[in-house]
Design a protein around this motif. Structure first.
Motif, PDB file in Angstrom:
ATOM      1  N   LYS A  36       0.838  -1.198   0.000  1.00  0.00           N
ATOM      2  CA  LYS A  36       0.000   0.000   0.000  1.00  0.00           C
ATOM      3  C   LYS A  36       0.876   1.253   0.000  1.00  0.00           C
ATOM      4  O   LYS A  36       1.782   1.387   0.823  1.00  0.00           O
ATOM      5  CB  LYS A  36      -0.882  -0.020   1.252  1.00  0.00           C
ATOM      6  CG  LYS A  36      -2.105   0.841   1.184  1.00  0.00           C
ATOM      7  CD  LYS A  36      -3.036   0.511   2.352  1.00  0.00           C
ATOM      8  CE  LYS A  36      -4.355   1.241   2.201  1.00  0.00           C
ATOM      9  NZ  LYS A  36      -5.295   0.866   3.288  1.00  0.00           N
ATOM     10  N   GLU A  37       0.599   2.162  -0.942  1.00  0.00           N
ATOM     11  CA  GLU A  37       1.363   3.404  -1.003  1.00  0.00           C
ATOM     12  C   GLU A  37       1.113   4.231   0.250  1.00  0.00           C
ATOM     13  O   GLU A  37      -0.016   4.341   0.726  1.00  0.00           O
ATOM     14  CB  GLU A  37       0.973   4.218  -2.246  1.00  0.00           C
ATOM     15  CG  GLU A  37       1.457   3.604  -3.548  1.00  0.00           C
ATOM     16  CD  GLU A  37       1.220   4.519  -4.740  1.00  0.00           C
ATOM     17  OE1 GLU A  37       0.943   5.725  -4.510  1.00  0.00           O
ATOM     18  OE2 GLU A  37       1.311   4.043  -5.876  1.00  0.00           O
ATOM     19  N   GLU A  39       1.995   7.604   0.719  1.00  0.00           N
ATOM     20  CA  GLU A  39       1.744   9.041   0.553  1.00  0.00           C
ATOM     21  C   GLU A  39       0.278   9.413   0.817  1.00  0.00           C
ATOM     22  O   GLU A  39       0.022  10.438   1.455  1.00  0.00           O
ATOM     23  CB  GLU A  39       2.173   9.510  -0.836  1.00  0.00           C
ATOM     24  CG  GLU A  39       2.232  11.034  -0.938  1.00  0.00           C
ATOM     25  CD  GLU A  39       2.833  11.497  -2.253  1.00  0.00           C
ATOM     26  OE1 GLU A  39       3.282  12.652  -2.308  1.00  0.00           O
ATOM     27  OE2 GLU A  39       2.852  10.713  -3.215  1.00  0.00           O
ATOM     28  N   PRO A  40      -0.719   8.598   0.400  1.00  0.00           N
ATOM     29  CA  PRO A  40      -2.112   8.953   0.724  1.00  0.00           C
ATOM     30  C   PRO A  40      -2.455   8.735   2.201  1.00  0.00           C
ATOM     31  O   PRO A  40      -3.446   9.282   2.693  1.00  0.00           O
ATOM     32  CB  PRO A  40      -2.933   7.990  -0.154  1.00  0.00           C
ATOM     33  CG  PRO A  40      -1.999   7.498  -1.200  1.00  0.00           C
ATOM     34  CD  PRO A  40      -0.665   7.458  -0.542  1.00  0.00           C
ATOM     35  N   GLU A  43       0.519  12.431   5.813  1.00  0.00           N
ATOM     36  CA  GLU A  43       0.590  13.792   5.273  1.00  0.00           C
ATOM     37  C   GLU A  43       1.284  14.716   6.269  1.00  0.00           C
ATOM     38  O   GLU A  43       0.756  14.996   7.348  1.00  0.00           O
ATOM     39  CB  GLU A  43      -0.812  14.330   4.975  1.00  0.00           C
ATOM     40  CG  GLU A  43      -0.803  15.724   4.394  1.00  0.00           C
ATOM     41  CD  GLU A  43      -2.199  16.294   4.187  1.00  0.00           C
ATOM     42  OE1 GLU A  43      -2.291  17.456   3.768  1.00  0.00           O
ATOM     43  OE2 GLU A  43      -3.185  15.581   4.460  1.00  0.00           O
ATOM     44  N   GLU A  49       6.684  16.732  -2.097  1.00  0.00           N
ATOM     45  CA  GLU A  49       6.094  15.641  -2.867  1.00  0.00           C
ATOM     46  C   GLU A  49       7.190  14.689  -3.340  1.00  0.00           C
ATOM     47  O   GLU A  49       8.374  15.014  -3.298  1.00  0.00           O
ATOM     48  CB  GLU A  49       5.304  16.192  -4.054  1.00  0.00           C
ATOM     49  CG  GLU A  49       4.097  17.014  -3.633  1.00  0.00           C
ATOM     50  CD  GLU A  49       3.272  17.483  -4.825  1.00  0.00           C
ATOM     51  OE1 GLU A  49       3.675  17.195  -5.982  1.00  0.00           O
ATOM     52  OE2 GLU A  49       2.227  18.135  -4.610  1.00  0.00           O
ATOM     53  N   SER A  53       7.265   6.046  -4.825  1.00  0.00           N
ATOM     54  CA  SER A  53       6.414   5.740  -3.668  1.00  0.00           C
ATOM     55  C   SER A  53       7.158   4.860  -2.670  1.00  0.00           C
ATOM     56  O   SER A  53       7.934   3.976  -3.050  1.00  0.00           O
ATOM     57  CB  SER A  53       5.157   4.986  -4.106  1.00  0.00           C
ATOM     58  OG  SER A  53       4.349   5.777  -4.934  1.00  0.00           O
TER      59      SER A  53
END
Length: 341
Positions: A36-37, A39-40, A43, A49, A53
């Motif tokens: 599972k990435e 970045e989402p 935060e 950015e 990933s």
């Protein structure tokens, strides 16, 4: 046999098959989960950015019924564990889940601590109380305290660590009582519990719980982490890398899909995890190009060595990289060449 009798037998067989699916055996089965990435999920306020990933990897773990047990028995990359290997016999499924979520919270806060300190950012803490990780059957706390209870006072005294609590309770004499103030499901309660020797061979006394610090970490800039559906401590390394990457201008992903696993300690040590074979498969299926695995200081049966063997077995092109510390991972990523399209 009449058509009516045949129909009844068919219905009976269907009912028995359905019922057996809900009859759980004293085993757990683990199988490959997903990558599972992050970045989402993570935060950092005003964070940088990234082109590639960082990904955490998971294992699907559940109680075995007859069918899942048989399937796992004949599957190369599914594992069967006895119930007591996963959780104590007295611990319910709900308590097991609560314990796993607490381990995740600890992992999350430790990852934040490591990443912010590495980035030269200030770190502070707020102590909420003492978390009950487990209750020892037959000891005085059994039936009075539960996994997930938050202790915030003992005999009118507030402690700043679970170690202080342990030292206070073990300083009592057998039979003396302690007044515990605690929260359960948001409601405050009190209970009087006597201390008792753990066994006849030792003078050490206690009430029969495994305590842990329940604390929040305070950092600037603020970081938000959506980890409600993730349990256990094995994502610590990848959490710390994702947070650190958002805190620093340099993009350490270099455009790659980087998966991995490993616990993280406050000093940056990366620790062993379970289910490394399933996590390698999950990462490969999700398109990861690099996998960071705990090296365990060169141990023969290390996660890294098992990961290399599994990668060879499934014929993946994914690179398996050994790491013992957070700094090992960062050092490798710093030397990594930018991915070209």
């Amino acid at each position: 046999m009449s058509r009516k009798a045949s129909f009844r037998l068919t219905i009976l067989a269907a009912v028995l098959l359905l019922a057996s699916a809900f009859y759980y055996l004293p085993y757990y089965v683990s199988k490959p989960g997903m990558a599972k990435e992050l970045e989402p999920i993570i935060e950092v306020e005003g964070g940088y950015e990234e082109e590639g990933s960082f990904m955490l990897t998971t294992v699907r773990m559940g109680r075995a019924n007859i069918y899942s047990y048989v399937i796992a028995h004949f599957s190369k990359y599914q594992e069967i564990y006895k119930l007591e290997e996963i959780r104590p016999e007295h611990e319910t499924d709900e308590q097991y889940t609560a314990r796993q979520l607490h381990l995740m919270d600890n992992s999350k806060y430790t990852a934040m601590e490591v990443a912010y300190k590495e980035a030269g950012k200030p770190v502070d803490y707020h102590f909420n109380g003492i978390y009950v990780v487990s209750v020892v059957p037959g000891m005085p706390a059994d039936g009075k305290l539960e996994v997930g209870d938050q202790l915030f006072g003992v005999d009118g005294t507030e402690f700043q660590s679970s170690q202080q609590f342990i030292e206070y309770v073990t300083g009592k004499k057998e039979g003396e009582k302690v007044e515990i103030a605690f929260k359960r499901n948001g409601k405050k309660r009190t209970v009087s519990i006597p201390v008792k020797r753990f066994d006849n061979r030792s003078e050490r006394v206690g009430i029969g719980i495994v305590p842990d610090d329940d604390k929040e970490i305070i950092v600037e800039p603020e970081v938000k982490m959506k980890t409600d559906e993730i349990g256990g401590p094995s994502a610590g390394l990848m959490f710390s890398l994702e947070i650190y990457n958002q805190l620093t201008k340099e993009d350490f992903t270099k455009g790659y899909q980087i998966a991995g696993t490993g616990t993280i300690s406050s000093d940056g040590t990366v620790g062993r995890i379970g289910g490394i074979e399933q996590k390698i498969i999950a990462a490969d299926k999700s398109g990861a190009e690099i996998f960071l695995a705990p090296a365990e200081n060169g141990a023969e049966d290390s996660n890294y060595n098992v990961a290399v063997k599994t990668a060879r077995d499934i014929d993946t092109k994914m690179k398996i990289i050994p790491v013992d510390t957070f700094d090992d991972a960062v050092s490798y990523l710093q030397k990594l060449k930018e991915k070209t399209s």
